[in-house]
Design a protein around this motif. Structure first.
Motif, PDB file in Angstrom:
ATOM      1  N   ALA A  61       0.829  -1.207   0.000  1.00  0.00           N
ATOM      2  CA  ALA A  61       0.000   0.000   0.000  1.00  0.00           C
ATOM      3  C   ALA A  61       0.861   1.253   0.000  1.00  0.00           C
ATOM      4  O   ALA A  61       0.525   2.262  -0.640  1.00  0.00           O
ATOM      5  CB  ALA A  61      -0.928  -0.016   1.212  1.00  0.00           C
ATOM      6  N   GLN A  62       2.002   1.209   0.713  1.00  0.00           N
ATOM      7  CA  GLN A  62       2.909   2.363   0.731  1.00  0.00           C
ATOM      8  C   GLN A  62       3.520   2.596  -0.651  1.00  0.00           C
ATOM      9  O   GLN A  62       3.686   3.742  -1.088  1.00  0.00           O
ATOM     10  CB  GLN A  62       4.008   2.122   1.768  1.00  0.00           C
ATOM     11  CG  GLN A  62       3.503   2.191   3.206  1.00  0.00           C
ATOM     12  CD  GLN A  62       4.561   1.773   4.217  1.00  0.00           C
ATOM     13  OE1 GLN A  62       5.569   1.159   3.863  1.00  0.00           O
ATOM     14  NE2 GLN A  62       4.323   2.085   5.479  1.00  0.00           N
ATOM     15  N   LEU A  64       2.070   1.876  -3.426  1.00  0.00           N
ATOM     16  CA  LEU A  64       1.000   2.463  -4.238  1.00  0.00           C
ATOM     17  C   LEU A  64       0.897   3.966  -3.991  1.00  0.00           C
ATOM     18  O   LEU A  64       0.767   4.761  -4.940  1.00  0.00           O
ATOM     19  CB  LEU A  64      -0.326   1.772  -3.916  1.00  0.00           C
ATOM     20  CG  LEU A  64      -1.565   2.366  -4.599  1.00  0.00           C
ATOM     21  CD1 LEU A  64      -1.442   2.285  -6.125  1.00  0.00           C
ATOM     22  CD2 LEU A  64      -2.830   1.633  -4.140  1.00  0.00           C
ATOM     23  N   GLN A  65       0.966   4.364  -2.724  1.00  0.00           N
ATOM     24  CA  GLN A  65       0.899   5.789  -2.396  1.00  0.00           C
ATOM     25  C   GLN A  65       2.057   6.547  -3.031  1.00  0.00           C
ATOM     26  O   GLN A  65       1.885   7.647  -3.575  1.00  0.00           O
ATOM     27  CB  GLN A  65       0.915   5.961  -0.866  1.00  0.00           C
ATOM     28  CG  GLN A  65      -0.382   5.575  -0.174  1.00  0.00           C
ATOM     29  CD  GLN A  65      -1.499   6.566  -0.451  1.00  0.00           C
ATOM     30  OE1 GLN A  65      -1.270   7.640  -0.992  1.00  0.00           O
ATOM     31  NE2 GLN A  65      -2.726   6.199  -0.104  1.00  0.00           N
ATOM     32  N   LEU A  68       1.476   6.958  -6.724  1.00  0.00           N
ATOM     33  CA  LEU A  68       0.414   7.901  -7.085  1.00  0.00           C
ATOM     34  C   LEU A  68       0.775   9.342  -6.760  1.00  0.00           C
ATOM     35  O   LEU A  68       0.309  10.275  -7.430  1.00  0.00           O
ATOM     36  CB  LEU A  68      -0.886   7.526  -6.355  1.00  0.00           C
ATOM     37  CG  LEU A  68      -1.526   6.189  -6.760  1.00  0.00           C
ATOM     38  CD1 LEU A  68      -2.726   5.881  -5.870  1.00  0.00           C
ATOM     39  CD2 LEU A  68      -1.959   6.216  -8.222  1.00  0.00           C
ATOM     40  N   THR A  69       1.571   9.537  -5.728  1.00  0.00           N
ATOM     41  CA  THR A  69       1.826  10.911  -5.269  1.00  0.00           C
ATOM     42  C   THR A  69       3.255  11.358  -5.469  1.00  0.00           C
ATOM     43  O   THR A  69       3.527  12.562  -5.410  1.00  0.00           O
ATOM     44  CB  THR A  69       1.478  11.030  -3.773  1.00  0.00           C
ATOM     45  OG1 THR A  69       2.296  10.113  -3.028  1.00  0.00           O
ATOM     46  CG2 THR A  69       0.024  10.706  -3.531  1.00  0.00           C
ATOM     47  N   ALA A  97      -9.252  -0.008  -0.094  1.00  0.00           N
ATOM     48  CA  ALA A  97      -8.083   0.827   0.171  1.00  0.00           C
ATOM     49  C   ALA A  97      -7.441   1.300  -1.135  1.00  0.00           C
ATOM     50  O   ALA A  97      -7.018   2.464  -1.250  1.00  0.00           O
ATOM     51  CB  ALA A  97      -7.075   0.053   1.020  1.00  0.00           C
ATOM     52  N   ILE A  98      -7.370   0.412  -2.106  1.00  0.00           N
ATOM     53  CA  ILE A  98      -6.819   0.797  -3.416  1.00  0.00           C
ATOM     54  C   ILE A  98      -7.717   1.841  -4.075  1.00  0.00           C
ATOM     55  O   ILE A  98      -7.234   2.844  -4.623  1.00  0.00           O
ATOM     56  CB  ILE A  98      -6.666  -0.445  -4.299  1.00  0.00           C
ATOM     57  CG1 ILE A  98      -5.589  -1.382  -3.731  1.00  0.00           C
ATOM     58  CG2 ILE A  98      -6.318  -0.058  -5.736  1.00  0.00           C
ATOM     59  CD1 ILE A  98      -5.489  -2.707  -4.441  1.00  0.00           C
ATOM     60  N   ASP A 100      -9.741   3.908  -2.629  1.00  0.00           N
ATOM     61  CA  ASP A 100      -9.636   5.178  -1.892  1.00  0.00           C
ATOM     62  C   ASP A 100      -8.364   5.931  -2.280  1.00  0.00           C
ATOM     63  O   ASP A 100      -8.374   7.165  -2.445  1.00  0.00           O
ATOM     64  CB  ASP A 100      -9.645   4.904  -0.385  1.00  0.00           C
ATOM     65  CG  ASP A 100     -11.005   4.449   0.111  1.00  0.00           C
ATOM     66  OD1 ASP A 100     -12.007   4.639  -0.620  1.00  0.00           O
ATOM     67  OD2 ASP A 100     -11.073   3.880   1.223  1.00  0.00           O
ATOM     68  N   ALA A 101      -7.258   5.180  -2.404  1.00  0.00           N
ATOM     69  CA  ALA A 101      -5.992   5.825  -2.789  1.00  0.00           C
ATOM     70  C   ALA A 101      -6.106   6.431  -4.182  1.00  0.00           C
ATOM     71  O   ALA A 101      -5.595   7.523  -4.441  1.00  0.00           O
ATOM     72  CB  ALA A 101      -4.858   4.805  -2.735  1.00  0.00           C
ATOM     73  N   GLU A 104      -8.197   9.664  -4.185  1.00  0.00           N
ATOM     74  CA  GLU A 104      -7.502  10.850  -3.665  1.00  0.00           C
ATOM     75  C   GLU A 104      -6.748  11.608  -4.750  1.00  0.00           C
ATOM     76  O   GLU A 104      -6.468  12.796  -4.593  1.00  0.00           O
ATOM     77  CB  GLU A 104      -6.534  10.419  -2.558  1.00  0.00           C
ATOM     78  CG  GLU A 104      -7.244   9.966  -1.285  1.00  0.00           C
ATOM     79  CD  GLU A 104      -6.256   9.500  -0.220  1.00  0.00           C
ATOM     80  OE1 GLU A 104      -5.039   9.557  -0.492  1.00  0.00           O
ATOM     81  OE2 GLU A 104      -6.704   9.086   0.859  1.00  0.00           O
TER      82      GLU A 104
END
Length: 304
Positions: A61-62, A64-65, A68-69, A97-98, A100-101, A104
């Motif tokens: 998940a980290q 992925l963040q 994306l960012t 969770a995916i 939601d990410a 954002e």
């Protein structure tokens, strides 16, 4: 989810890992195993195979963040995303969770490619389009080997809303409705324990012996192998469980309770062929029994 009204024959596998390229600038991003690329009007989000990623879900998940960012944004707002989950087991919470990410950064998760049954069920339950892929088969191999066995049936307890499409290399059993605008494309049979009001394509790999069954048959479109049928202009006054099957003259629909008696004769006729010399001399009962014709029933020729 299908972007078109009539789904095309089923591809076995979506885009391959080797085609996925990284975006973003160097540094830490070069080591990320979560990939994102633009492809055909949508974004393809690719997760690393379970066997190649030794980290935890939190670490994934980290990544992925960061993807994306942390990099250069190359997408327009509200671009749809297709998730290549591969063999990774994802539950509803992780899929959320995916999503939601992605939300954002103004991206929308729409379709999930997976070789895991549990992930396919979770994605369909969450309302995403699903394409269940083979864990090891590549597209070119699937086209060359048409005799490969079907996947195990996919069982879903969900109602498919408009825009959702389920693709599966086997039979699909769904306890729920297909709303108008939804679709199921299966290489095996399709059984709907509910109202079929969308598009159903059985035998998508070319098997015309596949069937489509529904408690209430109100399809936008039915397809069995290469055969195509659309809903009648005038709906019936009363619905009952029905079965759609393919014949040499196209798709036919019959009452479910009559299909067990009809199918043996239909299968026998198909296997022998309409012009078979055998069929000229026999009559086939609805239960499939073949009886010799009497002299009065035998066809005559010009020489007689």
């Amino acid at each position: 989810m299908s972007d078109s009204a009539a789904p095309s024959p089923v591809p076995i596998l979506g885009p391959q890992p080797a085609d996925v390229s990284e975006h973003g600038s160097g540094g830490e991003e070069r080591h990320l195993q979560v990939r994102l690329k633009s492809e055909g009007g949508h974004l393809l989000l690719s997760l690393p195979p379970d066997t190649e990623f030794g980290g935890t879900w939190t670490e994934l998940a980290q990544q992925l963040q960061l993807r994306l960012t942390g990099g250069e944004r190359f997408w327009q707002p509200n671009t749809t995303v297709h998730l290549m989950a591969r063999d990774r087991l994802l539950d509803l919470r992780q899929l959320q969770a995916i999503a939601d990410a992605l939300n954002e950064v103004q991206l929308k998760l729409k379709r999930v490619y997976t070789s895991r049954r549990q992930t396919a069920v979770a994605a369909a339950t969450a309302g995403y389009s699903v394409e269940q892929i083979s864990a090891v088969t590549h597209l070119s191999q699937a086209e060359a080997n048409t005799s490969q066995p079907l996947a195990e049936p996919l069982y879903l307890q969900a109602t498919l809303r408009s825009g959702v499409e389920i693709r599966h290399p086997g039979s699909v059993v769904i306890v729920g409705d297909l709303n108008p605008g939804s679709a199921i494309v299966a290489q095996g049979d399709i059984l709907v324990w509910g109202r079929l009001r969308g598009v159903a394509h059985a035998g998508a790999g070319g098997n015309a012996q596949c069937i489509i069954m529904a408690l209430q048959m109100e399809p936008t479109q039915l397809r069995i192998a290469e055969h195509l049928a659309r809903a009648p202009q005038t709906p019936p006054n009363q619905y009952q469980p029905e079965v759609a099957y393919a014949t040499s003259e196209g798709i036919r629909i019959t009452k479910a309770m009559d299909f067990a008696k009809l199918r043996p004769a239909q299968l026998m006729s198909d296997s022998l062929g309409a012009n078979s010399e055998v069929l000229k001399n026999v009559k086939i009962r609805p239960n499939g029994l073949m009886l010799p014709k009497t002299d009065n029933e035998l066809p005559t020729t010009d020489n007689e």
